[in-house]
Design a protein around this motif. Structure first.
Motif: not given
Length: 431
Positions: A158-160, A165, A168, A187, A189
């Motif tokens: 996933a991304t931030t 994430d 979360n 995670v 970016d």
């Protein structure tokens, strides 16, 4: 230490498992030909050494020793669910349990969920996200616990702040103690982070890669459909995955994130709720598979009506997005998108996987196509050629249901016989 604990949990039941005898013949009243989508008449299936030795029309008058009488049933290849999460199951306590339970707790739960899935007729699954699945996969393959053959993604990428994430919803104290999650946590970016995350999954023994290309329903975040990778990031995931022989499954609800994933070359789109005409055109152009997961959509839409079942940030997403997936599945089928079978079970209750067939038919997908989606089409998505059809030389993964599933798809909920690799786990004379 975490891996050691998981291994101990999963290996513990080994002594209690007995391997049933391998039958020599199955006498089937009907046989589903997954290649043509036709239901044929009486057939005899011979099994030897975990594989199908022969498939012959008709049933001999004199039964051989070890023959299984399935003359009132339709035999078909063992089903594959291409989207499950065996380590957990949704409940009003799920979010709090993430802070209270240890990995070994989830490992214990996964053993029961795996057996329920197998007994429901699913001899193979793709587990799309979780630390337990690779270890559970190995324990099942070693005969330590009962369950389906698992193709495990390990942690989703996933991304931030993205759908997968793991931080979360954490407060600042917890976030500060943990520190920003990185590629090892799934995670990323940046392009370099995307490549590192794939390599980490390889290091951990994953069988495929899962990304969360858009927001999701059950994550503790506002958006359920915003794109969450740049074109360059998702392309880096797919390119690196190919270096390791991996296929990529992309969770995606929103159309823009879906299109980025399709253009990058992912193997499958999971959910696809807001799929538009351009997305469907791209899927056909790139040969991308669609895994609808209607069961999960209907489940969360239903639970969204119950006060307190979901956190308030999740509830409106569940109500809005969940209600649309079945309609999207029907539209995708009518537009010629390739469809395979997946439920996102773990959102709904494990063992109820076959209800997806019923929902697919309700969406306008013919029963034969729905059954192909869980057999020969699922094998194509996995990239394997040893399962998904009842033919000599293939794995002896066989499921039987009473009556005629093409005339009444509801019989899939009454699985009477389950064989995986030539071993019988459920037969008509057992509960």
């Amino acid at each position: 230490m975490r891996v050691l604990l998981l291994s101990l949990v999963l290996l513990a039941p080994a002594a209690a498992l007995a391997v049933p005898p391998e039958p020599a013949e199955l006498h089937c009243g009907r046989l589903f030909d997954a290649r043509s989508g036709r239901l044929l008449g009486p057939h005899t299936v011979q099994v030897r050494d975990g594989h199908i030795a022969a498939v012959r029309p008709g049933i001999p008058e004199a039964s051989a020793a070890g023959a299984v009488d399935l003359r009132g049933h339709a035999c078909m290849p063992g089903w594959t669910d291409l989207h499950v999460h065996l380590e957990d199951q949704s409940s009003p306590q799920s979010y709090a349990e993430g802070f209270r339970l240890d990995p070994v707790d989830y490992a214990f739960r996964s053993v029961g969920y795996a057996e329920k899935t197998l007994l429901a007729g699913f001899t193979s699954v793709r587990d799309l996200g979780g630390d337990v699945a690779p270890h559970l996969r190995d324990a099942i393959a070693q005969g330590r616990v009962r369950g389906p053959r698992i193709f495990a993604a390990g942690r989703s990428i996933a991304t931030t702040g993205g759908h997968a994430d793991p931080t979360n919803g954490w407060n600042h104290l917890l976030s500060d103690l943990h520190g920003p999650p990185g590629p090892a946590d799934g995670v990323v970016d940046s392009v370099d982070g995307a490549r590192q995350a794939v390599r980490q999954r390889y290091k951990e023994g994953s069988d495929l890669i899962k990304i969360t290309a858009t927001g999701g329903v059950l994550s503790y975040a506002r958006s359920g459909d915003a794109p969450q990778f740049t074109d360059e990031e998702v392309r880096a995931v797919v390119e690196t995955a190919r270096d390791y022989g991996y296929r990529v499954a992309a969770h995606a609800h929103g159309a823009e994130g879906m299109k980025r994933a399709i253009r990058a070359g992912v193997t499958s789109i999971e959910h696809g709720t807001y799929m538009d005409e351009e997305a469907m055109r791209l899927m056909k152009q790139h040969g991308t598979w669609y895994i609808p997961t209607i069961h999960a959509g209907r489940f969360v839409a239903d639970k969204a009506k119950i006060d307190g079942y979901f956190p308030e940030v999740v509830r409106p997403k569940a109500a809005r997005i969940g209600a649309l997936i079945q309609e999207t599945a029907g539209k995708a089928y009518r537009n010629g998108v390739k469809i395979a079978f997946g439920t996102d079970m773990g959102v709904g209750p494990h063992g109820d996987n076959a209800r997806e067939f019923i929902y697919m038919v309700e969406a306008g997908i013919p029963a034969a196509v729905a059954l192909q989606a869980a057999t020969i089409r699922a094998a194509e998505v996995l990239g394997v050629d040893d399962q998904g059809v009842l033919e000599a030389g293939k794995r002896a993964d066989i499921v039987a249901v009473p009556g005629d599933p093409l005339a009444d798809i509801n019989v899939v909920m009454d699985v009477a016989f389950v064989m995986k690799d030539g071993v019988v786990y459920r037969a008509p004379d057992t509960p």
